[in-house]
Motif scaffolding. Structure first.
Motif: not given
Length: 292
Positions: A29-37
């Motif tokens: 997974g990748y998300n611009r906001t890393p905490a959401k991984t």
């Protein structure tokens, strides 16, 4: 089992990515906001530091991002999917974006030896969490057949509705209907409260008749209790109605009810309710009668 790159791990994307992992797939997974991984990693998946890292060697790339420019950037930007994905990779875009842009991106994907379907979803956070989403799919018959086993991991009602862009067109119609239902449901509750009716009892009986709808089932009690924790943010519905009104104008279709709903949702955003659930449209309807 496939290697899946999942781009966009927000309210909807995070539980969907976890479902793919739980189904036995290898999910990065990748998300611009890393905490959401976090949820994916805690379930046993992997977090990537960039789109290119997530997509490298992926068999399937799934997107669930906010808006048309976001999809364009993820697919066509430097280090994006088109630049990184290996030939034959299947792209499943769960995002809700403009149908015309989707059709263009699908054509670009084909020219690069990639496959792409647009697969916007309906069902909100609850549907994502329970893997009961309704998924409307645009693309070729062959690409739909390839995507279907993955769609079945997160969805319950899965329908191929036509060529590329068709899924987005049907999703636009869905958002039009939902917005109209939200507005008239809010008006009905304000009306009932004005007359001192037991609103809970009234909603029970209305829900047993022709007025019954999924919107009433899932949103009426939130409106009655003024509880608007976001499941689907009003900001996003505002974006979706922009897609509807633009597409309708291009097709020469007149949609007066949708236009009114779009203006009411725009007013709700202007009053600071954009980060609330779209059922918070009730607050704007109530304010019009001085009953917020």
């Amino acid at each position: 089992m496939a290697r899946i790159a999942f781009i966009g791990l927000g309210i909807m994307g995070s539980p969907m990515a976890v479902h793919f992992h739980n189904a036995g797939h290898q999910v990065v997974g990748y998300n611009r906001t890393p905490a959401k991984t976090k949820a994916l990693v805690e379930a046993g998946g992997t977090a990537a530091a960039s789109v290119s890292e997530a997509v490298a060697d992926a068999d399937v790339v799934a997107l669930m991002v906010t808006d048309t420019p976001d999809v364009v950037e993820v697919l066509t930007g430097a280090g994006g999917v088109f630049e990184t994905a290996k030939p034959g990779t299947l792209i499943i875009d769960f995002s809700t974006i403009r149908p015309d842009v989707t059709a263009d991106l699908a054509a670009q994907a084909r020219s690069r030896g990639l496959r792409m379907v647009d697969a916007p979803v309906s069902g909100g956070e609850v549907g994502a969490q329970n893997a009961t989403l309704s998924i409307m799919v645009g693309g070729t018959e062959e690409d739909f057949a390839a995507a279907r086993p993955f769609l079945e991991v997160v969805g319950k009602t899965i329908v191929h509705v036509g060529p590329s862009g068709s899924g987005q067109t049907v999703k636009a119609a869905n958002q039009l209907i939902v917005a109209g239902h939200l507005a008239v449901l809010a008006e009905a509750i304000v009306f009932l409260e004005a007359y001192g009716v037991d609103v809970s009892a009234a909603l029970d009986v209305l829900g047993g008749g022709l007025a019954r709808s999924a919107i009433m089932e899932h949103k009426a009690e939130l409106m009655r209790r003024r509880s608007f924790t976001p499941g689907f943010r009003l900001d996003l519905h505002h974006k979706d109605l922009g897609i509807v009104t633009t597409a309708a104008r291009e097709a020469g279709v007149v949609i007066p009810v949708a236009a009114a709903a779009a203006q009411l949702i725009a007013a709700a955003r202007a009053n600071g309710d954009g980060d609330l659930d779209h059922s918070a449209l009730f607050r704007t309807i109530a304010r019009l009668s001085g009953r917020d």
